[in-house]
Scaffold this motif. Structure first.
Motif, PDB file in Angstrom:
ATOM      1  N   ASN A 110       0.834  -1.191   0.000  1.00 22.15           N
ATOM      2  CA  ASN A 110       0.000   0.000   0.000  1.00 22.15           C
ATOM      3  C   ASN A 110       0.874   1.248   0.000  1.00 22.15           C
ATOM      4  O   ASN A 110       0.527   2.256  -0.604  1.00 22.15           O
ATOM      5  N   VAL A 111       2.000   1.169   0.704  1.00 24.76           N
ATOM      6  CA  VAL A 111       2.892   2.326   0.779  1.00 24.76           C
ATOM      7  C   VAL A 111       3.785   2.422  -0.461  1.00 24.76           C
ATOM      8  O   VAL A 111       4.005   3.510  -0.998  1.00 24.76           O
ATOM      9  N   ALA A 130       9.530   2.960   2.429  1.00 31.82           N
ATOM     10  CA  ALA A 130       8.236   2.585   3.017  1.00 31.82           C
ATOM     11  C   ALA A 130       8.433   2.055   4.434  1.00 31.82           C
ATOM     12  O   ALA A 130       7.700   2.424   5.361  1.00 31.82           O
ATOM     13  N   ARG A 162       1.495   5.932   4.246  1.00 31.75           N
ATOM     14  CA  ARG A 162       1.384   5.926   2.790  1.00 31.75           C
ATOM     15  C   ARG A 162       1.492   7.344   2.237  1.00 31.75           C
ATOM     16  O   ARG A 162       2.167   7.599   1.236  1.00 31.75           O
TER      17      ARG A 162
ATOM     18  N   GLN B 124      -2.638  10.418  -4.517  1.00 30.79           N
ATOM     19  CA  GLN B 124      -1.240  10.001  -4.563  1.00 30.79           C
ATOM     20  C   GLN B 124      -0.610  10.233  -5.919  1.00 30.79           C
ATOM     21  O   GLN B 124       0.533   9.871  -6.138  1.00 30.79           O
TER      22      GLN B 124
END
Lengths: 255, 221, 213
Positions: A110-111, A130, A162, B124
């Motif tokens: 996810n990161v 991360a 994240r 993001q």
């Protein structure tokens, strides 16, 4: 020459279906400053935050991140292409009320996902970075777990890692503790408090009065889309200028 | 020679048919999944120009029997100057037909995906194609694995229709052996066994995907 | 296409419609029987029916029809084409319907059973008056969906020489030397038939959703 604000919002207005949610909002956030945005629900505070990274498109007004315009081309006033928008957005990290982790990826991925596929980092570098941020939020040992197995507080800490891992200039928090069980709120707030003392610029929409009082440099109160109070926490919580804020604070005390 | 011995002696015919069916099936499965994903992606976004024509295409496929499409490509199109071999017409029909079904399956799951996940990806800095490929599509596949598996089995069964437009696949093998030696019972039992085997293997594959999904909390399949 | 061609086409459509219709009726009923037999969990029979369902779901209709039609005579049974076609379609659709019925029964709430026993209903009365009517409504959307799958699979009967709506296009083009118009017309007729079923499915879904509330 005065210091350039990290975030500057001018004359921001936004309506949904003819109902004005934000009206001529002005706000400046300096580097390293923590700004809390308070207000009752429906006051427009989440919309304000979502306009900052253009998840909502404002009707009027301009937003600059480090002097750089977001959303519209400075010269032509035409909408930015998705690519340009994505580039400006990398300066803004966002943490959502409902975490919005991607359930098919484990905590680590996810990161790393955006590090690899947006910033183009090598996989090993992405993993290293991360892990550093997961460590910061105390989630390093859960790196291989999947979101479905985490508590709400843990999910939110991963979501913070994240966002941090993209190394943004400004962190936006949209009611980060509102979806959490009361006993899980503390762990998230403590991570956020650490970030503020490390000098991160943060804009936080929240209902946590104590947190706003203790951590922010500036408190903004929004009512029906208008900023009706904007002051340092000492003034805001002890001698607010507006009657409306006074009532709001009293109500909070009663509850 | 007993009937089974005759079949064993002509096992090459079966293997060839089996190989052809597997080849046609694999190519069509991969291409129709890609087509389905592409169709879904083309219908994404705020004002996709292609949305209405693609919607009509998908609905039309869902209301047509597969064989009539294969007929159209193999028997119909030559009269407007488009000539394909039975094999090409068959695979093209399979890909277009099942691509539409895959698109519909994915779309059904797409509309229930929370918009928050998308917002997180946009915040993001993901581009639309990367977000679709890395965030959305993998989840849709995990969520729809059961229905996708069924659709793959339907695709496998639809390959048998191609015997009617003269493709030399598994059912054609049984048909030709049964008419050459007049042993229809045994010949067809063998090919039905083959189909069953492929289906069971597909179901096993889906179950494996299910374990991956369960670990991630995707139980709604 | 002239009037004669349209006449042939409609005959083909009728053949598709009646063979599918008979198979659907048989299949819905036999599916219910198979589901109930499986719910009874009779040893050996249960495994046998399970194997039948798994096998029938994996066997292409074309293959099944050829199998039945060609191997019948070797067992001394002479089937006419239509009977073989109906047998194959029914064997196929029964397996799918059995699973639809079974999952509807399995998802039926236990509380209702307790409520029925509490007011003194016998199991049979409970089944007839409480369980079955609700199960029919909840299964109907899926059953209708399976009906449209059956119609979409029905061109398989062309393989044993039945002149259905698909095969009739060959007949027509053998005379007119232009296969495109009859194929397109047949496609339109299929869309009409299946469209009707899809429409019926939507109505059934609305009814089922109302029950679920």
């Amino acid at each position: 020459m005065p210091e350039q604000p990290e975030v500057s919002i001018r004359n921001l207005s936004k309506s949904f279906d003819g109902i004005e949610v934000l009206r001529d909002v002005d706000l400046e956030v300096k580097s390293g400053e923590v700004v809390s945005i308070l207000g009752s629900s429906g006051s427009g505070k989440s919309t304000l935050l979502r306009c900052i990274n253009w998840l909502e498109t404002p009707d009027r007004g301009e937003i600059r991140i480090n002097g750089e315009r977001i959303g519209l081309q400075d010269k032509t006033q035409k909408p930015m292409s998705r690519r340009e928008l994505a580039k400006v957005r990398t300066q803004l990290g966002m943490v959502f009320q409902s975490f919005n982790l991607w359930p098919h990826l484990n905590v680590l991925r996810n990161v790393t996902e955006a590090l690899i596929y947006v910033q183009g980092l090598k996989k090993s570098d992405a993993v290293e970075r991360a892990m550093a941020f997961l460590h910061k939020v105390g989630m390093a040992e859960k790196a291989a777990s999947y979101p479905a197995t985490l508590s709400g507080g843990q999910k939110q800490r991963v979501a913070i890692a994240r966002a941090l891992a993209m190394q943004p200039k400004v962190m936006l928090f949209d009611e980060p503790t509102s979806a959490l069980d009361p006993e899980l709120v503390g762990e998230v707030l403590s991570v956020m408090k650490d970030l503020s003392s490390e000098g991160y610029t943060m804009i936080i929409v929240t209902h946590e009065m104590d947190f706003a009082r203790n951590v922010s440099d500036q408190v903004v109160f929004l009512e029906k889309g208008i900023i009706i109070e904007k002051s340092a926490p000492e003034i805001f919580f002890h001698s607010p200028r507006s009657e409306r804020v006074r009532r709001f604070l009293e109500l909070d005390k009663v509850v | 020679m007993s009937n089974w011995e005759i079949l064993w002696a002509s096992r090459d015919v079966f293997w060839q048919g089996f190989g052809n069916t597997l080849t046609i099936f694999s190519i069509s499965a991969v291409l129709s999944f890609l087509l389905g994903s592409l169709l879904l992606f083309s219908m994404e976004g705020v004002r996709p120009r292609l949305k209405i024509p693609l919607r009509i295409f998908i609905d039309a496929m869902r209301m047509l029997p597969f064989l009539i499409l294969a007929y159209l490509f193999y028997y119909g199109l030559p009269s407007v100057g488009i000539r394909m071999t039975a094999w090409q017409a068959g695979v093209l029909a399979l890909v277009l037909y099942h691509g539409a079904y895959f698109a519909e399956i994915l779309r059904g799951s797409r509309i229930t995906l929370s918009s928050g996940q998308e917002e997180a990806a946009i915040a993001q800095g993901f581009s639309r194609p990367t977000m679709f490929l890395r965030i959305i599509l993998p989840q849709l596949v995990l969520r729809t694995r059961g229905v996708m598996g069924n659709q793959l089995i339907i695709l496998l069964k639809d390959t048998a229709f191609l015997v009617i437009i003269t493709v030399r696949e598994l059912t054609a093998a049984a048909n030709s052996l049964s008419s050459t030696y007049f042993i229809p019972m045994e010949a067809f039992i063998v090919v039905i066994g083959f189909y069953w085997m492929i289906s069971l293997a597909l179901e096993q594959g889906i179950r494996f995907l299910g374990r991956i999904g369960e670990k991630r909390g995707f139980n709604n399949a | 296409m002239d009037g004669n061609a349209w006449g042939l086409l409609l005959q083909g459509a009728w053949t598709t419609a009646w063979i599918s219709g008979v198979s659907i009726l048989l299949g819905v009923f036999l599916g219910l029987v198979v589901a109930l037999l499986r719910l009874a969990k009779i040893p050996f029979l249960d495994q046998l029916l399970g194997a039948y369902i798994s096998l029938a779901r994996a066997t292409p209709l074309v293959t099944l029809i050829l199998f039945i039609f060609l191997s019948g005579p070797t067992l001394g049974i002479n089937l006419n084409r239509s009977t073989a076609a109906i047998m194959a379609l029914t064997l196929n659709t029964t397996a799918f319907n059995a699973e639809i019925w079974r999952s509807a029964f399995n998802n039926f709430s236990k509380e209702q059973r307790e409520a029925a026993m509490a007011v003194g209903m016998t199991p049979w009365v409970y089944f007839r008056r409480i369980m079955l009517p609700q199960t029919v409504i909840t299964s109907l959307p899926n059953l209708v969906n399976e009906m449209s799958f059956l119609v979409k699979g029905s061109p398989a009967i062309a393989v044993i020489g039945i002149v259905d709506l698909t095969r009739v296009t060959n007949r027509i083009s053998a005379v007119t030397y232009d296969p495109l118009p009859p194929i397109l017309a047949a496609g339109a007729l299929y869309m009409a038939m299946i469209g009707l079923l899809v429409w019926g499915q939507r109505i059934a879904e609305r009814k089922a959703n109302r029950l679920a509330m």
